[in-house]
Enzyme design. Structure first.
Site, short mmCIF file in Angstrom:
data_model
loop_
_atom_site.label_atom_id
_atom_site.label_comp_id
_atom_site.label_asym_id
_atom_site.label_seq_id
_atom_site.Cartn_x
_atom_site.Cartn_y
_atom_site.Cartn_z
N THR A 9 -24.09 126.42 15.25
CA THR A 9 -23.60 125.90 13.96
C THR A 9 -24.70 125.42 13.01
O THR A 9 -24.85 125.95 11.91
CB THR A 9 -22.62 124.73 14.21
OG1 THR A 9 -23.24 123.83 15.12
CG2 THR A 9 -21.31 125.21 14.82
N ASP A 17 -35.05 128.49 20.15
CA ASP A 17 -34.36 127.21 20.20
C ASP A 17 -34.38 126.79 21.67
O ASP A 17 -33.61 127.29 22.49
CB ASP A 17 -32.91 127.37 19.70
CG ASP A 17 -32.14 126.06 19.69
OD1 ASP A 17 -32.56 125.13 20.41
OD2 ASP A 17 -31.12 125.96 18.98
N LYS A 29 -30.64 116.64 24.36
CA LYS A 29 -30.04 117.39 25.48
C LYS A 29 -30.97 117.30 26.71
O LYS A 29 -30.98 116.30 27.39
CB LYS A 29 -29.79 118.84 25.07
CG LYS A 29 -29.33 119.04 23.63
CD LYS A 29 -27.91 118.59 23.36
CE LYS A 29 -27.51 118.61 21.89
NZ LYS A 29 -27.74 119.76 21.08
N ARG A 41 -12.67 124.45 20.59
CA ARG A 41 -13.56 125.49 20.09
C ARG A 41 -12.69 126.73 19.92
O ARG A 41 -12.58 127.55 20.82
CB ARG A 41 -14.71 125.76 21.08
CG ARG A 41 -15.88 124.81 20.93
CD ARG A 41 -16.67 125.09 19.66
NE ARG A 41 -17.80 124.19 19.47
CZ ARG A 41 -18.04 123.50 18.37
NH1 ARG A 41 -17.18 123.53 17.37
NH2 ARG A 41 -19.13 122.77 18.25
N PHE A 80 -13.02 120.90 11.82
CA PHE A 80 -12.70 120.41 13.18
C PHE A 80 -13.07 118.95 13.37
O PHE A 80 -12.48 118.26 14.20
CB PHE A 80 -13.37 121.29 14.25
CG PHE A 80 -14.88 121.35 14.17
CD1 PHE A 80 -15.49 122.29 13.35
CD2 PHE A 80 -15.67 120.48 14.91
CE1 PHE A 80 -16.88 122.35 13.27
CE2 PHE A 80 -17.05 120.54 14.83
CZ PHE A 80 -17.66 121.47 14.01
C1 LIG Z 1 -27.53 120.22 19.59
C2 LIG Z 1 -28.18 121.51 19.29
C3 LIG Z 1 -28.86 121.72 18.09
C4 LIG Z 1 -28.90 120.68 16.96
O1 LIG Z 1 -29.58 119.55 17.33
P1 LIG Z 1 -29.16 118.07 16.81
O2 LIG Z 1 -30.08 117.17 17.57
O3 LIG Z 1 -27.72 117.86 17.13
O4 LIG Z 1 -29.42 118.01 15.35
C5 LIG Z 1 -29.49 122.95 17.91
N1 LIG Z 1 -29.43 123.91 18.84
C6 LIG Z 1 -28.77 123.74 20.01
C7 LIG Z 1 -28.73 124.84 21.01
C8 LIG Z 1 -28.11 122.54 20.27
O5 LIG Z 1 -27.43 122.39 21.42
#
Ligand SMILES: *Cc1c(COP(=O)(O)O)cnc(C)c1O
Length: 461
Positions: free
Chosen positions: A129, A219, A262, A386, A453
């Site tokens: 997103t 990412d 995360k 989702r 959502f």
């Molecule tokens: C959470 C997330 C993001 C965005 O990071 P935020 O810290 O929420 O701004 C980008 N990519 C992935 C895969 C994510 O899980």
């Protein structure tokens, strides 16, 4: 006598501090979910028993991370925690340059502005997103080149996060290599259900980007989970450590961006790391405008210390084994009761297939939204929709998108819940499943313009 089936692991930690959670009655929950317009995002956290809304920033830090917080050097410039974090980024990800940000999307914003020109294309393995939004805001077009299997809930595939090499080559042919700003790879792929790419697939992608001189970026928000799946599933990696697999993955990329909320098991933080001096210089310059000086990037010194220590913990095998193992445990128990789910189970979440769970509810009556609300009502467990609500409307026609997947996501924060919490969750879902025929759908009574959502409201039909 029953044969002993030995389980291979338990959590590699014990509990030192506890946070009480509220036990609610069915009557209290019925009022709470009605007041929240049957949207789990609008519930008060205080009314939630087991919170599986997200694993973002909801992780439990270790005693070592908390101890590090006390060593926060809150200097405006040149904090020692910044240098500790930088050292660990060099050591564990293998990149020489690094810029901190307050969270992942801030890194996405800067990278998109730096690397994308209007009219450019950015191929990737399914969208995320915030990633896609920032790429579009910079004038680019995201192109999904993930393998078809990723869009099919039941299709079993070990690496559903893989690039479809043919789709990728076709895009280069059609658009021209010069029009491709960079390749935006993610591992694991959140929207596909936490699914990994394989090292073999990454090497194929790298061959193509080398041939055409296209930049390759990752990412790396969930890269520990991806590395774990490579160790478990890909030939040649069984005896490699998680740390070595992460270093090998990163060696193929020009740079990465990360949401530290995360894998790094902190509550806030993010960063960019790269070997591209030009992008680094641009990001270091830009961060001052949007986040703060390049030695804190919107974070306190103590936050950077918790991140530095989180990196050291994320590569520990027992830690990631227990994390993914907990998700798998939940999935396997649900499987015993034939609960319909996305397979294989992902690294961070279980996705219930609401279309199969509630086949009598039409997609226009929001089966996944309904299911998330029913599970909360039954036990106080909070998941999220989702499906058609998250997918939103077509920008041109104004009509609802009808996504193939209509899912309820149950996401597991790291090191937060016990096996008993998972058992309660499973029992609740099974109970709702057994009473599914009497469940009625919803009607939308309030629809915000953006990302509906989060704030949309519903009524029972
Ligand atoms: C959470 C997330 C993001 C965005 O990071 P935020 O810290 O929420 O701004 C980008 N990519 C992935 C895969 C994510 O899980």
């Amino acid at each position: 006598m029953k044969k002993l089936k030995k389980r291979s692991w338990a959590e590699p930690f014990k509990i030192k501090v506890v946070e009480p959670i509220k036990m609610t009655t069915q009557t209290q929950r019925a009022k709470a979910i009605k007041d929240a317009g049957y949207n789990t995002f609008l519930l008060k956290s205080d009314d939630v028993y087991i919170d599986l809304l997200t694993d973002s920033g909801t992780n439990a830090m270790s005693d070592n991370q908390w101890a590090g917080m006390m060593l926060g050097d809150e200097a405006y410039a040149g904090s020692k925690n910044f240098y500790h974090l930088w050292d660990n980024i060099k050591k564990y990800y293998g990149f020489p340059y690094f810029v901190p940000t307050h969270q992942g999307r801030a890194a996405e914003h800067m990278l998109s502005q730096i690397m994308i020109k209007p009219g450019d294309y950015i191929p990737g393995n399914m969208y995320f997103t915030t990633t896609k939004l920032h790429q579009e805001l910079a004038g680019g077009t995201f192109v999904d080149v993930i393998i078809d299997e990723a869009h099919n809930a039941e299709k079993e595939h070990l690496f559903k996060g893989n690039f479809d090499i043919q789709k990728f080559k076709d895009l280069i042919k059609k658009a021209g290599a010069k029009k491709i700003a960079y390749v935006s790879m993610a591992g694991t792929v959140n929207m596909a259900g936490g699914q990994p790419f394989s090292m073999a697939n990454l090497k194929q992608v790298k061959k193509i980007t080398d041939k055409y001189g296209i930049r390759l970026w990752l990412d790396a928000t969930r890269i520990t989970e991806n590395a774990y799946f490579i160790k478990k599933r890909e030939r040649g990696y069984k005896s490699k450590s998680i740390g070595d697999i992460i270093l090998e993955i990163c060696s193929y990329f020009d740079g990465i961006w990360v949401s530290a909320k995360k894998d790094l098991m902190v509550n806030i933080g993010g960063f960019i790391a790269t070997r591209d001096k030009k992008v680094y210089d641009a990001a270091r310059n830009m961060v001052v405008v949007y986040e703060g000086l390049h030695t804190y990037g919107g974070l306190a010194g103590r936050d950077m210390e918790a991140m530095a220590r989180g990196i050291e913990e994320m590569v520990l095998y027992d830690n990631i084994h227990a994390r993914v193992g907990q998700v798998e445990y939940c999935g396997k128990r649900l499987e015993e009761f034939n609960i319909p789910m996305v397979k294989p189970f992902g690294g961070h979440a279980i996705f219930l297939d609401a279309k199969k769970f509630l086949p009598h509810i039409k997609q226009e009556e929001f089966p996944a939204q309904t299911l998330a609300a029913e599970i909360y009502l039954d036990s106080g467990v909070r998941g999220m929709e989702r499906g058609i609500v998250s997918a939103g409307r077509d920008k041109k026609t104004g009509k609802n998108h009808h996504p193939k997947l209509e899912l309820v996501r149950l996401t597991f924060p790291r090191r937060v819940y016990t096996q008993a919490h998972i058992d309660v969750t499973v029992e609740s879902i099974v109970e709702v499943y057994q009473n599914r025929k009497s469940i009625k759908g919803l009607k939308m009574v309030y629809e915000p313009e953006y990302l509906r959502f989060f704030q949309g409201r519903f009524k029972k039909l």
